[in-house]
Design a protein around this motif. Structure first.
Motif, PDB file in Angstrom:
ATOM      1  N   ARG A 164       0.828  -1.200   0.000  1.00 43.17           N
ATOM      2  CA  ARG A 164       0.000   0.000   0.000  1.00 43.17           C
ATOM      3  C   ARG A 164       0.869   1.259   0.000  1.00 43.17           C
ATOM      4  NH1 ARG A 164      -2.051   3.723   3.394  1.00 43.17           N
ATOM      5  NH2 ARG A 164      -0.932   2.841   5.166  1.00 43.17           N
ATOM      6  N   LEU A 165       1.957   1.242   0.768  1.00 47.14           N
ATOM      7  CA  LEU A 165       2.852   2.395   0.793  1.00 47.14           C
ATOM      8  C   LEU A 165       3.492   2.625  -0.570  1.00 47.14           C
ATOM      9  CD1 LEU A 165       4.608   1.875   4.253  1.00 47.14           C
ATOM     10  CD2 LEU A 165       2.893   3.597   3.665  1.00 47.14           C
ATOM     11  N   ARG A 166       3.897   1.544  -1.251  1.00 45.50           N
ATOM     12  CA  ARG A 166       4.459   1.704  -2.583  1.00 45.50           C
ATOM     13  C   ARG A 166       3.398   2.226  -3.552  1.00 45.50           C
ATOM     14  NH1 ARG A 166       6.145  -3.241  -3.831  1.00 45.50           N
ATOM     15  NH2 ARG A 166       8.348  -2.922  -3.361  1.00 45.50           N
ATOM     16  N   ALA A 167       2.187   1.706  -3.449  1.00 46.62           N
ATOM     17  CA  ALA A 167       1.111   2.147  -4.339  1.00 46.62           C
ATOM     18  C   ALA A 167       0.807   3.632  -4.144  1.00 46.62           C
ATOM     19  CB  ALA A 167      -0.134   1.309  -4.106  1.00 46.62           C
ATOM     20  N   GLU A 168       0.824   4.100  -2.893  1.00 45.98           N
ATOM     21  CA  GLU A 168       0.569   5.513  -2.642  1.00 45.98           C
ATOM     22  C   GLU A 168       1.685   6.380  -3.214  1.00 45.98           C
ATOM     23  OE1 GLU A 168       0.055   5.891   1.540  1.00 45.98           O
ATOM     24  OE2 GLU A 168      -2.017   5.142   1.540  1.00 45.98           O
ATOM     25  N   ARG A 169       2.911   5.913  -3.085  1.00 45.51           N
ATOM     26  CA  ARG A 169       4.029   6.671  -3.646  1.00 45.51           C
ATOM     27  C   ARG A 169       3.923   6.768  -5.160  1.00 45.51           C
ATOM     28  NH1 ARG A 169       8.599   4.541  -5.662  1.00 45.51           N
ATOM     29  NH2 ARG A 169       8.279   2.540  -4.610  1.00 45.51           N
ATOM     30  N   MET A 170       3.336   5.751  -5.794  1.00 44.86           N
ATOM     31  CA  MET A 170       3.210   5.736  -7.244  1.00 44.86           C
ATOM     32  C   MET A 170       1.905   6.355  -7.730  1.00 44.86           C
ATOM     33  SD  MET A 170       4.681   1.874  -7.855  1.00 44.86           S
ATOM     34  CE  MET A 170       4.340   1.926  -9.611  1.00 44.86           C
ATOM     35  N   GLY A 171       1.070   6.821  -6.805  1.00 47.89           N
ATOM     36  CA  GLY A 171      -0.187   7.450  -7.199  1.00 47.89           C
ATOM     37  C   GLY A 171      -1.266   6.471  -7.597  1.00 47.89           C
ATOM     38  N   LEU A 172      -1.352   5.325  -6.940  1.00 46.80           N
ATOM     39  CA  LEU A 172      -2.315   4.274  -7.296  1.00 46.80           C
ATOM     40  C   LEU A 172      -3.439   4.131  -6.272  1.00 46.80           C
ATOM     41  CD1 LEU A 172       0.243   1.505  -8.367  1.00 46.80           C
ATOM     42  CD2 LEU A 172      -0.735   3.338  -9.749  1.00 46.80           C
ATOM     43  N   ARG A 173      -3.772   5.192  -5.582  1.00 45.32           N
ATOM     44  CA  ARG A 173      -4.746   5.089  -4.489  1.00 45.32           C
ATOM     45  C   ARG A 173      -6.141   4.690  -4.974  1.00 45.32           C
ATOM     46  NH1 ARG A 173      -1.867   9.778  -3.653  1.00 45.32           N
ATOM     47  NH2 ARG A 173      -0.515   9.815  -1.810  1.00 45.32           N
ATOM     48  N   ASP A 174      -6.525   5.130  -6.157  1.00 47.05           N
ATOM     49  CA  ASP A 174      -7.893   4.896  -6.633  1.00 47.05           C
ATOM     50  C   ASP A 174      -7.987   3.682  -7.545  1.00 47.05           C
ATOM     51  OD1 ASP A 174      -6.363   6.044  -8.574  1.00 47.05           O
ATOM     52  OD2 ASP A 174      -7.975   7.272  -9.416  1.00 47.05           O
ATOM     53  N   THR A 175      -7.105   2.730  -7.382  1.00 45.09           N
ATOM     54  CA  THR A 175      -7.089   1.540  -8.238  1.00 45.09           C
ATOM     55  C   THR A 175      -7.732   0.364  -7.524  1.00 45.09           C
ATOM     56  OG1 THR A 175      -5.059   2.288  -9.311  1.00 45.09           O
ATOM     57  CG2 THR A 175      -5.635  -0.029  -9.540  1.00 45.09           C
ATOM     58  N   ALA A 176      -8.679  -0.298  -8.200  1.00 43.66           N
ATOM     59  CA  ALA A 176      -9.365  -1.467  -7.635  1.00 43.66           C
ATOM     60  C   ALA A 176      -8.573  -2.724  -7.970  1.00 43.66           C
ATOM     61  CB  ALA A 176     -10.780  -1.557  -8.192  1.00 43.66           C
ATOM     62  N   LEU A 177      -7.474  -2.913  -7.250  1.00 43.76           N
ATOM     63  CA  LEU A 177      -6.594  -4.049  -7.483  1.00 43.76           C
ATOM     64  C   LEU A 177      -6.783  -5.061  -6.365  1.00 43.76           C
ATOM     65  CD1 LEU A 177      -4.197  -5.243  -9.144  1.00 43.76           C
ATOM     66  CD2 LEU A 177      -2.666  -4.012  -7.593  1.00 43.76           C
ATOM     67  N   HIS A 178      -7.034  -6.310  -6.721  1.00 46.86           N
ATOM     68  CA  HIS A 178      -7.173  -7.368  -5.727  1.00 46.86           C
ATOM     69  C   HIS A 178      -5.789  -7.775  -5.231  1.00 46.86           C
ATOM     70  CE1 HIS A 178     -11.451  -7.923  -6.592  1.00 46.86           C
ATOM     71  NE2 HIS A 178     -11.139  -7.856  -7.874  1.00 46.86           N
ATOM     72  N   LEU A 179      -5.585  -7.709  -3.918  1.00 44.74           N
ATOM     73  CA  LEU A 179      -4.288  -8.004  -3.329  1.00 44.74           C
ATOM     74  C   LEU A 179      -4.405  -9.182  -2.375  1.00 44.74           C
ATOM     75  CD1 LEU A 179      -1.327  -7.255  -2.788  1.00 44.74           C
ATOM     76  CD2 LEU A 179      -2.133  -5.679  -1.020  1.00 44.74           C
ATOM     77  N   LEU A 180      -3.469 -10.121  -2.506  1.00 43.97           N
ATOM     78  CA  LEU A 180      -3.439 -11.296  -1.652  1.00 43.97           C
ATOM     79  C   LEU A 180      -2.005 -11.530  -1.193  1.00 43.97           C
ATOM     80  CD1 LEU A 180      -4.843 -13.862  -0.481  1.00 43.97           C
ATOM     81  CD2 LEU A 180      -4.252 -15.018  -2.634  1.00 43.97           C
ATOM     82  N   THR A 181      -1.802 -11.581   0.114  1.00 46.72           N
ATOM     83  CA  THR A 181      -0.482 -11.901   0.670  1.00 46.72           C
ATOM     84  C   THR A 181      -0.515 -13.362   1.115  1.00 46.72           C
ATOM     85  OG1 THR A 181      -1.197 -11.057   2.821  1.00 46.72           O
ATOM     86  CG2 THR A 181      -0.011  -9.544   1.384  1.00 46.72           C
ATOM     87  N   GLU A 182       0.001 -14.233   0.265  1.00 45.24           N
ATOM     88  CA  GLU A 182      -0.103 -15.669   0.490  1.00 45.24           C
ATOM     89  C   GLU A 182       1.021 -16.370  -0.252  1.00 45.24           C
ATOM     90  OE1 GLU A 182      -0.654 -18.732   2.043  1.00 45.24           O
ATOM     91  OE2 GLU A 182      -2.529 -17.639   2.451  1.00 45.24           O
ATOM     92  N   THR A 183       1.484 -17.490   0.310  1.00 45.91           N
ATOM     93  CA  THR A 183       2.517 -18.300  -0.337  1.00 45.91           C
ATOM     94  C   THR A 183       2.023 -19.696  -0.702  1.00 45.91           C
ATOM     95  OG1 THR A 183       3.348 -19.062   1.816  1.00 45.91           O
ATOM     96  CG2 THR A 183       4.357 -17.071   0.878  1.00 45.91           C
ATOM     97  N   ASP A 184       0.910 -20.145  -0.097  1.00 51.84           N
ATOM     98  CA  ASP A 184       0.377 -21.477  -0.375  1.00 51.84           C
ATOM     99  C   ASP A 184      -0.357 -21.460  -1.702  1.00 51.84           C
ATOM    100  OD1 ASP A 184      -1.836 -23.668  -0.245  1.00 51.84           O
ATOM    101  OD2 ASP A 184      -0.413 -24.227   1.322  1.00 51.84           O
ATOM    102  N   LEU A 185       0.063 -22.296  -2.643  1.00 49.54           N
ATOM    103  CA  LEU A 185      -0.510 -22.275  -3.986  1.00 49.54           C
ATOM    104  C   LEU A 185      -1.968 -22.724  -3.991  1.00 49.54           C
ATOM    105  CD1 LEU A 185       0.443 -21.549  -6.822  1.00 49.54           C
ATOM    106  CD2 LEU A 185       0.909 -23.972  -7.223  1.00 49.54           C
ATOM    107  N   ASP A 186      -2.342 -23.635  -3.120  1.00 48.74           N
ATOM    108  CA  ASP A 186      -3.736 -24.080  -3.078  1.00 48.74           C
ATOM    109  C   ASP A 186      -4.663 -22.931  -2.686  1.00 48.74           C
ATOM    110  OD1 ASP A 186      -3.032 -26.663  -3.798  1.00 48.74           O
ATOM    111  OD2 ASP A 186      -2.766 -27.318  -1.713  1.00 48.74           O
ATOM    112  N   ARG A 187      -4.264 -22.129  -1.695  1.00 51.08           N
ATOM    113  CA  ARG A 187      -5.090 -20.989  -1.297  1.00 51.08           C
ATOM    114  C   ARG A 187      -5.111 -19.917  -2.377  1.00 51.08           C
ATOM    115  NH1 ARG A 187      -3.217 -20.189   5.054  1.00 51.08           N
ATOM    116  NH2 ARG A 187      -3.871 -22.273   5.773  1.00 51.08           N
TER     117      ARG A 187
END
Length: 402
Positions: free
Chosen positions: A78-101
């Protein structure tokens, strides 16, 4: 099938500094439904920055992009996105390493693009080995390939590189994917090169030149001019080479420095040039020209963090070394191109007309080229060609020795 990048409104580049047109040119349409693309590069080079901006633009056009991060937390992204001006972007974000999930989330969202950052942190639960091992990386890549083909979703994987610059993991990983991109450059410099080394949907060896800014990556409209803007005129050891990166001609400055060796074995230290090529050119200058390089340390640097691999830069390298050795500058208005053989001959190179047109556009009035039976087709009329058969001829033409 059309590339996903075709759906992006290029006017958005004014708000998000990522060169989508340049990225699309390098990839050659490879980001199509069902494709699996691998992006590699050194830590801190800007891989996540480039992919995050690309994902944001696609999300604005389609609202169906899943960005999976196994290295950074949601807050960090989120901090990187704000620095790049991406606040109004509807991007799905997932922090996960398990491939099944990850697959469960893909089934729920049905995205057109899935970003895996990175493949070395992703794991298949059925394997006992740790993430990043050869078995895990290969198995994850195979599962992602099956997903891409089965559901017609594009998958963009980020990969780490080893100390020798190769993508970490099994070599088979590069055979599984449809395209392999490398983001290169000096992490402490401002310029980056995106290079396609494999592409089942387009040409290979295409290169895009980016500039790293505080708000992200931006396209460099005229790379040759940028790489030469800090050039010191009439400096010994400096030569301008006309090289080709894919289909793009680039003018780059080669700098050489020779210094008496304080040790028994003189050093050969290249930066941006293959060591074996430097050894070959040094041997030719010693044997064919008579320069006493066997008692000199030779240092060579390519300005701008570029790496030159094509032999067409041989003549410029040889003249830069000779210029430093004699402490005499080369003419400031001359650009150089030519391959050097073991006998000291200068051989012809391909796409000479495109190279000369680029040199003329930058403002060079003369070009040192291999001897031709006739002027190359499309060569500009307002640039003087100095044709030579050997390195000795080239030195006599632009760098007379006493």
């Amino acid at each position: 099938m059309a590339s996903l990048l075709a759906d992006i409104n290029l006017a958005d580049e004014a708000r998000i500094p990522v060169p989508i047109a340049e990225f699309s040119r390098v990839l050659g349409g490879g980001l199509v439904p069902g494709s699996l693309v691998l992006l590699g590069g050194e830590p801190g080079i800007g891989k996540s920055t480039l992919v995050l901006a690309l994902s944001a633009l696609l999300a604005r056009a389609n609202d169906s992009v899943l960005y999976v991060s196994g290295e950074e937390s949601a807050q960090q992204i989120r901090l990187r996105a704000e620095r790049m001006g991406l606040r109004d972007t509807a991007l799905h974000l997932l922090t996960e390493t398990d491939l099944d999930r990850i697959f469960e989330q893909i089934a729920a969202i049905e995205p057109i693009l899935v970003v895996i950052d990175s493949i070395q942190t992703t794991r298949v639960a059925a394997l006992d080995s740790s993430p990043g091992t050869v078995a895990q990386v290969r198995e994850c890549a195979i599962h992602l390939q099956e997903l891409a083909k089965r559901q017609a979703v594009s998958v963009l994987m980020i990969g780490h590189v080893t100390k020798d610059g190769q993508i970490a993991g099994p070599r088979a990983l590069e055979h599984i994917v449809d395209a392999v991109l490398y983001l290169e450059g000096d992490p402490f410099g401002q310029y980056r090169l995106l290079r396609a080394v494999k592409n089942r949907f387009g040409a290979t060896n295409e290169v895009g030149v980016f500039e790293m800014r505080g708000s992200g990556l931006a396209e460099v409209a005229n790379p040759s001019q940028v790489f030469l803007e800090e050039r010191v005129i009439n400096a010994p050891g400096s030569a301008i080479a006309i090289t080709m990166e894919g289909t793009r001609p680039l003018l780059v400055e080669l700098q050489a420095l020779t210094s008496p060796s304080a040790f028994g074995n003189p050093r050969r230290t290249p930066n941006g040039i293959d060591l074996n090529r430097l050894l070959l050119i040094s041997a030719v200058l010693s044997k064919r020209i008579g320069l006493k390089l066997w008692e000199q340390d030779v240092f060579v640097n390519v300005i701008g963090g570029l790496r030159i691999s094509e032999p067409a830069s041989d003549l410029a390298l040889a003249l830069a070394i000779a210029s430093s050795y004699t402490d005499r500058p080369l003419p400031a208005d001359i650009a150089i191109v030519g391959e050097v053989g073991l006998s000291g001959e200068v051989r012809r190179v391909g796409q000479l007309a495109a190279r000369l047109n680029e040199a003329c556009k930058i403002g060079f009035k003369r070009a040192l080229v291999p001897r031709l039976p006739r002027a190359g087709p499309g060569a500009p009329a307002d640039i003087q060609l100095i044709q030579v058969r050997s390195v000795a001829d080239a030195i006599r033409a632009v760098l007379p020795l006493e």
